[in-house]
Scaffold this active site. Sequence first.
Site, short mmCIF file in Angstrom:
data_model
loop_
_atom_site.label_atom_id
_atom_site.label_comp_id
_atom_site.label_asym_id
_atom_site.label_seq_id
_atom_site.Cartn_x
_atom_site.Cartn_y
_atom_site.Cartn_z
N ASP A 177 -25.72 36.36 -26.15
CA ASP A 177 -26.85 35.66 -25.05
C ASP A 177 -26.18 35.32 -23.75
OD1 ASP A 177 -26.69 32.75 -26.05
OD2 ASP A 177 -28.69 32.70 -25.51
N ASP A 228 -21.01 35.22 -26.86
CA ASP A 228 -22.22 35.35 -27.82
C ASP A 228 -22.75 35.94 -27.39
OD1 ASP A 228 -23.27 33.58 -25.97
OD2 ASP A 228 -24.11 31.99 -28.11
N ASP A 285 -24.42 32.13 -23.14
CA ASP A 285 -24.20 30.65 -22.56
C ASP A 285 -23.24 29.97 -23.88
OD1 ASP A 285 -25.72 30.61 -25.77
OD2 ASP A 285 -27.37 29.98 -24.53
N SER A 322 -29.72 34.46 -29.43
CA SER A 322 -27.99 33.92 -29.21
C SER A 322 -27.12 34.49 -29.62
CB SER A 322 -28.57 32.13 -29.22
OG SER A 322 -26.90 31.48 -28.54
#
EC number: 5.4.2.10
Length: 445
Positions: A243, A241, A245, A102
């Site tokens: 990834d 960010d 999400d 992430s």
Amino acid sequence: MSYFGTDGIRGKFGQMPITPEFALKLGFAAGKVLKRTSPKNKPLVVLGKDTRLSGYILESALQAGLNAAGVYVHLLGPLPTPAIAHLTRALHAHAGIVISASHNPYFDNGIKFFSSEGKKLPDSLQEEINKELEKDLFIEDTANLGKSVRVTDANGRYIEFCKSTFPYHFDLNNLKIVVDCAHGAAYSVGPSVFRELGAKVVALYNEPDGLNINENCGSTHPESLQKAVVEHGADLGIAFDGDADRVVMVDKFGNLIDGDHILYILATQAKNKPAGVVGTVMSNMALEVALEKANVGFVRAKVGDRYVLQALEENGWVTGGEPSGHILTLDKSTTGDAIIAALQVLTVMVEQNKALHELVNGFKLYPQVLVNVRLEQMLDPYSIPALVAEFNKAEEQLKGRGRILIRKSGTEPVIRVMVEGDNEQEVKTLAEHLANAVRSQAQVA
């Protein structure tokens, strides 16, 4: 021993459990569990990742373990975490796996699972995988092995899904948008979604090299986006960010629009207002007050999108999120999706014919300071009497005017010190005082 944390398995690449050897065993263990629980003889798993260099090694190890257990694997390549959740459902897979850490630096990585419904894997299945990891790895008869194939149209499938959440009779033709991709998983699909809906897009940090993910960019470092929006004369900016999400936005004046602002917009400015909103213990008190005035329900969950999701399901609501930019809109997606969240804000802008800054007029966050105290080794701050005394003293000082929150990160050795109140200087001073107290006690420990 449980390898699963609050957001899957995460750590520094090359150190247990984020090693190729463990990923191979994990793939095999997960494959055995999925075979037992799948109605199919050879269940299907979709496997995606962000842009970290180490992701390619972990991908190879995971797919080898899954194939050895007799599981078929569809390789999606670098794609946002919510894209993996969507494609798990769209491709009728038994599970989805994401390789990502992430918003963490490039040297970290992680592995997390989605159920066939595109939701976080139930704790019961995670426990079964843990038990399977204790067993020896053995190879299936050759005739029972699975195999891996690459899905060549995964990007296009996800782009179309994102666009489907935006009203078909709306477009973004009159908007100029700066998109910060964090050199991460949305580096290609992110700008494409907004371009295909008609926006003029300026893409930033969309050249991943495997090592630059989240480096001074993205939703955790929006400063350059704020500057770029003003320099380009754009209508707004959007930052993901690593990834994708999480999302934060920037208005045309360079002001930051965080997760609390986004929830405020979706809850009070949209035509179809939600019955209630789930925030977290980190949500600003101003959001709670504003929603109460708008007759919109509000409850706080623990930090983490899985807890927000749980609270949404318990209350029968669809809108929730965190100040960091995890935004869930369960009528659109099963998990936090940065692109879809941004599209919902853009929907409100178009339907109200208002600029982003106009949607948050009159909504002012209480001064809040968050200090991340990074430690060599994690400790429980509430196990140290001297720290507890400091926390109690601070709470008494802010009584009726603010609050403090001290919590451990679920993904890294960090203590998060949050102080919120009606006096900005007091909040800053108190937050730094408490952070220094944690640092000094950590050195003693």
